[in-house]
Design an enzyme around this catalytic site. Sequence first.
Site, mmCIF file in Angstrom:
data_model
loop_
_atom_site.group_PDB
_atom_site.id
_atom_site.type_symbol
_atom_site.label_atom_id
_atom_site.label_comp_id
_atom_site.label_asym_id
_atom_site.label_seq_id
_atom_site.Cartn_x
_atom_site.Cartn_y
_atom_site.Cartn_z
ATOM 1 N N ASP A 1 14.720 -11.380 52.729
ATOM 2 C CA ASP A 1 15.453 -11.271 53.998
ATOM 3 C C ASP A 1 16.908 -10.918 53.740
ATOM 4 O O ASP A 1 17.452 -11.261 52.686
ATOM 5 C CB ASP A 1 15.349 -12.616 54.746
ATOM 6 C CG ASP A 1 15.644 -12.453 56.228
ATOM 7 O OD1 ASP A 1 15.766 -11.300 56.709
ATOM 8 O OD2 ASP A 1 15.764 -13.484 56.918
ATOM 9 N N HIS B 1 17.342 -1.608 53.521
ATOM 10 C CA HIS B 1 15.938 -1.631 53.085
ATOM 11 C C HIS B 1 15.767 -0.788 51.806
ATOM 12 O O HIS B 1 15.028 -1.158 50.902
ATOM 13 C CB HIS B 1 15.017 -1.103 54.181
ATOM 14 C CG HIS B 1 15.014 -1.943 55.426
ATOM 15 N ND1 HIS B 1 14.935 -3.314 55.392
ATOM 16 C CD2 HIS B 1 15.083 -1.613 56.747
ATOM 17 C CE1 HIS B 1 14.954 -3.789 56.632
ATOM 18 N NE2 HIS B 1 15.048 -2.777 57.467
ATOM 19 N N LEU C 1 1.185 -8.653 35.241
ATOM 20 C CA LEU C 1 1.701 -9.257 36.482
ATOM 21 C C LEU C 1 0.877 -8.720 37.643
ATOM 22 O O LEU C 1 0.655 -7.509 37.730
ATOM 23 C CB LEU C 1 3.174 -8.859 36.692
ATOM 24 C CG LEU C 1 3.761 -9.309 38.034
ATOM 25 C CD1 LEU C 1 4.264 -10.753 37.948
ATOM 26 C CD2 LEU C 1 4.906 -8.413 38.473
HETATM 27 C C1 FPP Z 1 14.073 -8.283 55.983
HETATM 28 O O1 FPP Z 1 15.434 -7.925 56.146
HETATM 29 C C2 FPP Z 1 13.358 -7.234 55.297
HETATM 30 C C3 FPP Z 1 12.307 -6.507 55.810
HETATM 31 C C4 FPP Z 1 11.728 -6.672 57.139
HETATM 32 C C5 FPP Z 1 11.703 -5.425 55.042
HETATM 33 C C6 FPP Z 1 11.491 -5.721 53.589
HETATM 34 C C7 FPP Z 1 11.291 -4.463 52.896
HETATM 35 C C8 FPP Z 1 11.836 -4.130 51.706
HETATM 36 C C9 FPP Z 1 12.657 -5.001 50.859
HETATM 37 C C10 FPP Z 1 11.647 -2.795 51.162
HETATM 38 C C11 FPP Z 1 10.278 -2.385 50.777
HETATM 39 C C12 FPP Z 1 9.455 -3.292 49.963
HETATM 40 C C13 FPP Z 1 8.472 -2.901 49.151
HETATM 41 C C14 FPP Z 1 7.573 -3.907 48.544
HETATM 42 C C15 FPP Z 1 8.236 -1.480 48.824
HETATM 43 P P1 FPP Z 1 16.025 -7.851 57.606
HETATM 44 O O2 FPP Z 1 15.989 -6.442 58.056
HETATM 45 O O3 FPP Z 1 15.321 -8.814 58.512
HETATM 46 O O4 FPP Z 1 17.503 -8.315 57.358
HETATM 47 P P2 FPP Z 1 18.465 -9.059 58.395
HETATM 48 O O5 FPP Z 1 17.889 -10.422 58.615
HETATM 49 O O6 FPP Z 1 19.762 -9.102 57.652
HETATM 50 O O7 FPP Z 1 18.527 -8.222 59.638
#
Ligand code: FPP
Length: 254
Positions: free
Chosen positions: A27, A44, A138
Amino acid sequence: MIKRFFSSTSEVPDSIEVPRHVAIIMDGNGRWAKKRLLPRVAGHAQGVDRVRDVVEACIERGIEYLTLFAFSSENWRRPQDEVSRLMELFVMALEREVTRMHRNGVCLRVVGDLGRFDARLRELIAQGEARTQENNRLTLTVCANYGGRWDILNAVNNWRRDHPGADAEGLAISEEDLASYLSMSYAPEPDLFIRTGGEQRISNFLLWQLAYSELYFTDTLWPDFDAQALDQAISSYRKRERRFGRTSEQLLER
Ligand code: FPP
């Protein structure tokens, strides 16, 4: 052969030096980008780079299973543009990273309700899983369109489908039955759960499997989470006494 693991409450692991299975809610990507006046998707994209680093750090530390919450069933509620950009990122990540994963001995699994993803993404997932399925350094599980409640309901419904006479025979579903129908039945339950980004919630992640996991929350935003941050989480985990319902004295007797 598919190995199946049942509840970790039945056994106390021999060693807690290194967690065998780490599960992470990544997050804070949006906030990381906002702090830099960048669009959310830049956070992201940076997050994908951290996934690569953390996978390699887990391998170096002897962690056997890493499970990442990439996209929850609820994430479809985000603005359409962000959802589309995330999907593009998943496609790009699969196109670019699978070769490197394969070289590193990573077995890739993607779990969740994949039917809602477009055909290209599903094809890349299937190819990535097939190519890496024999690897055993892994096991990297990416939870995509995943929800813990969905997983449990799916398990119950599939068990009932496979046992049509259960009600008439007075057959009740057991913990072991249910665990073996969950989407991650190939993995032991997570020893260590990490959530980055400052929130202290499970957010419908692995609800069944996290029952006895050690929980670690950090304010570090996912795009800043590096090998050192992983080591801090592992160090916190090592200091904990995992009792699985037993007393401290019982653990000393082992
Ligand atoms: C949460 O941050 C993150 C996500 C909803 C997406 C997670 C995706 C990735 C890390 C990239 C792709 C992963 C793989 C495995 C290829 P948020 O957007 O909720 O952050 P915020 O709380 O600061 O708004």
